[in-house]
Scaffold this motif. Structure first.
Motif, short mmCIF file in Angstrom:
data_model
loop_
_atom_site.label_atom_id
_atom_site.label_comp_id
_atom_site.label_asym_id
_atom_site.label_seq_id
_atom_site.Cartn_x
_atom_site.Cartn_y
_atom_site.Cartn_z
N LYS A 21 0.86 -1.19 0.00
CA LYS A 21 0.00 0.00 0.00
C LYS A 21 0.90 1.24 0.00
CE LYS A 21 -4.06 -0.36 0.67
NZ LYS A 21 -5.20 -0.58 -0.28
N GLN A 27 -5.32 10.08 0.96
CA GLN A 27 -5.96 8.88 1.52
C GLN A 27 -6.23 9.05 3.01
OE1 GLN A 27 -4.01 5.07 0.85
NE2 GLN A 27 -5.88 3.98 1.43
N LYS A 30 -9.33 11.02 3.34
CA LYS A 30 -10.49 10.18 3.03
C LYS A 30 -10.80 9.26 4.22
CE LYS A 30 -10.79 8.38 -1.26
NZ LYS A 30 -10.26 7.72 -2.50
N ALA A 34 -14.25 9.01 6.38
CA ALA A 34 -15.05 7.78 6.41
C ALA A 34 -15.13 7.19 7.81
CB ALA A 34 -14.47 6.76 5.44
N SER A 35 -14.04 7.33 8.58
CA SER A 35 -13.99 6.69 9.91
C SER A 35 -14.42 7.64 11.01
CB SER A 35 -12.56 6.21 10.21
OG SER A 35 -11.71 7.33 10.45
N LEU A 62 -5.86 2.58 10.11
CA LEU A 62 -5.66 2.36 8.67
C LEU A 62 -4.60 1.26 8.45
CD1 LEU A 62 -6.66 3.19 5.87
CD2 LEU A 62 -5.04 5.09 5.91
N GLN A 69 -7.50 -5.97 4.72
CA GLN A 69 -7.60 -6.16 3.27
C GLN A 69 -6.76 -7.35 2.83
OE1 GLN A 69 -6.40 -2.73 0.94
NE2 GLN A 69 -6.81 -3.75 -1.00
N TRP B 24 -21.97 5.04 3.08
CA TRP B 24 -20.96 5.12 4.13
C TRP B 24 -19.98 3.94 3.97
CZ3 TRP B 24 -22.37 4.85 10.06
CH2 TRP B 24 -21.24 5.22 10.80
N LYS B 27 -17.79 4.61 0.98
CA LYS B 27 -16.73 5.59 1.27
C LYS B 27 -15.65 4.95 2.15
CE LYS B 27 -18.18 9.29 -0.78
NZ LYS B 27 -17.40 9.75 -1.93
N PHE B 28 -16.07 4.09 3.05
CA PHE B 28 -15.13 3.45 3.97
C PHE B 28 -14.18 2.53 3.20
CE2 PHE B 28 -13.68 0.59 7.28
CZ PHE B 28 -13.51 1.43 8.36
N GLU B 30 -13.52 2.72 0.02
CA GLU B 30 -12.71 3.58 -0.86
C GLU B 30 -11.54 4.21 -0.10
OE1 GLU B 30 -16.22 5.02 -3.96
OE2 GLU B 30 -15.36 6.48 -2.55
N ALA B 31 -11.77 4.54 1.17
CA ALA B 31 -10.72 5.17 1.97
C ALA B 31 -9.57 4.19 2.23
CB ALA B 31 -11.29 5.69 3.29
N ILE B 32 -9.90 2.90 2.32
CA ILE B 32 -8.86 1.88 2.47
C ILE B 32 -8.23 1.58 1.11
CG2 ILE B 32 -8.39 -0.49 3.28
CD1 ILE B 32 -11.02 -0.28 4.93
N ASP B 33 -8.94 1.96 0.04
CA ASP B 33 -8.56 1.61 -1.33
C ASP B 33 -8.59 0.08 -1.48
OD1 ASP B 33 -7.87 2.02 -3.95
OD2 ASP B 33 -5.73 2.29 -3.56
N ASP B 34 -9.73 -0.47 -1.03
CA ASP B 34 -9.93 -1.92 -1.04
C ASP B 34 -11.10 -2.24 -1.99
OD1 ASP B 34 -10.53 -4.57 -0.56
OD2 ASP B 34 -10.51 -4.40 1.63
N PRO B 35 -10.79 -2.72 -3.20
CA PRO B 35 -11.84 -2.91 -4.21
C PRO B 35 -12.62 -4.22 -4.12
CG PRO B 35 -9.70 -3.46 -5.12
CD PRO B 35 -9.45 -3.06 -3.69
N ASN B 36 -12.47 -4.98 -3.05
CA ASN B 36 -13.15 -6.27 -2.90
C ASN B 36 -14.67 -6.09 -3.10
OD1 ASN B 36 -14.19 -8.73 -1.94
ND2 ASN B 36 -12.55 -8.93 -0.44
N PRO B 37 -15.27 -6.83 -4.06
CA PRO B 37 -16.72 -6.67 -4.29
C PRO B 37 -17.58 -7.09 -3.10
CG PRO B 37 -15.83 -8.45 -5.65
CD PRO B 37 -14.65 -7.77 -5.00
N TRP B 39 -17.59 -5.88 -0.31
CA TRP B 39 -17.96 -4.67 0.46
C TRP B 39 -19.18 -3.97 -0.12
CZ3 TRP B 39 -15.55 -7.23 3.50
CH2 TRP B 39 -14.18 -7.44 3.51
N PRO B 45 -13.57 -5.27 7.48
CA PRO B 45 -13.35 -5.71 8.86
C PRO B 45 -13.19 -4.60 9.89
CG PRO B 45 -11.90 -6.90 7.35
CD PRO B 45 -12.66 -5.91 6.53
N THR B 46 -12.62 -3.48 9.50
CA THR B 46 -12.35 -2.44 10.50
C THR B 46 -13.50 -1.43 10.62
OG1 THR B 46 -11.08 -1.28 8.82
CG2 THR B 46 -9.83 -2.55 10.46
N ALA B 50 -15.63 3.12 12.83
CA ALA B 50 -16.43 4.26 12.39
C ALA B 50 -17.67 4.45 13.26
CB ALA B 50 -16.82 4.09 10.92
#
Lengths: 143, 134
Positions: A21, A27, A30, A34-35, A62, A69, B24, B27-28, B30-37, B39, B45-46, B50
């Protein structure tokens, strides 16, 4: 997405595929939005310096999200995350490559479920483990 | 108002109730930049971080004469997924407070535990947080 990993494919010492990453200040903003974590040490350099920090730093949550992830990428659709945790021992700075890594430490079956435990961590570009942690997952069996 | 260690320990904070809305969760992720479908249906997981328990955060923030804080660590345990569309109730308490000396001088380590319950009354996750004040 990688193909589904099965319980039989995994052994103690198996490595979890590394996730790289590269968090940017954008980021971190962002993530703050979001959090809901608007602590200024993550986007206000002067504020961070006044708090004895070397500059802005990546949110601990993060780091853990990146490890989450890595784990959910690895266990795939049929795996389940049971536990995920980490300690923030070292600071991570934006604009640096971060390496999320993991290694299987335990493998067992209990109450009909196939459990894998792993040591997980984030490394900074110098190879230091800034964020040691642990995860427990269940994986599907082939039969 | 600042509280004493005795009144803070094991005091119940919350409940706070959140609707896990689609935008929400999007956006969450996207903020991790995690494209797993995945979600698109359940939250990453985290996501529990929020679901803030503001009174607990404020109590930790205002305790003592420390000037700054850091997150020392977080441990999550999952029992059910948190799905998009769920209504999650959060409660929490401080279970331990202790001082120790470290690289930032005298530090206070605060351990808090939060529970997350869905609209069916099912416990979906627990989280144990280590906050450091210095």
């Amino acid at each position: 997405m990688a193909k589904q990993v099965y319980f039989e494919d995994v052994n103690i010492g198996s490595e979890i595929p590394t996730l790289v990453k590269h968090p940017t200040p954008r980021q971190l903003v962002k993530w703050a939005g979001a959090s809901g974590d608007y602590y200024e040490i993550h986007y206000d350099k002067d504020f961070a310096l006044n708090n004895k920090l070397p500059g802005t730093i990546v949110h601990g949550w993060l780091h853990l999200s990146f490890l989450g992830q890595m784990m959910t990428d690895w266990i795939g659709e049929k795996g389940t995350l049971v536990k995920l945790g980490a300690s923030y021992r070292g600071m991570l700075r934006p604009h640096e490559d971060l390496f999320c890594k993991g290694k299987v430490t335990k493998k067992y079956t209990a109450a009909g479920k196939n459990y894998i435990e792993a040591e997980i961590w984030v490394e900074n570009p110098s190879g230091e483990k800034t964020t040691p942690g642990a995860a427990t997952v269940t994986l599907p069996a082939r039969k | 108002m600042a509280e004493s260690k005795e009144t803070l320990l094991n005091k119940e904070f919350g409940p706070v109730v959140y609707d896990v809305e689609k935008w929400w969760a999007k956006k969450f992720a996207e903020a991790i930049d995690d494209p797993n479908p995945a979600w698109q249906k359940v939250t990453p997981p985290t996501f529990p971080t929020a679901l803030i328990l503001d009174d607990l955060d404020k109590a930790i923030h205002s305790y003592g004469s420390y000037t700054a804080g850091l997150n020392g660590g977080n441990e999550l345990e999952y029992f059910k997924p948190i799905r998009i569309g769920d209504t999650i109730t959060v409660t929490g308490k401080i279970v331990n407070m202790k001082e120790r000396s470290g690289k930032l001088g005298t530090m206070l380590i605060i351990i808090s535990e939060l529970s997350y319950t869905n609209q069916k009354g099912e416990l979906v996750a627990k989280c144990r947080n280590t906050s450091i004040k210095y």
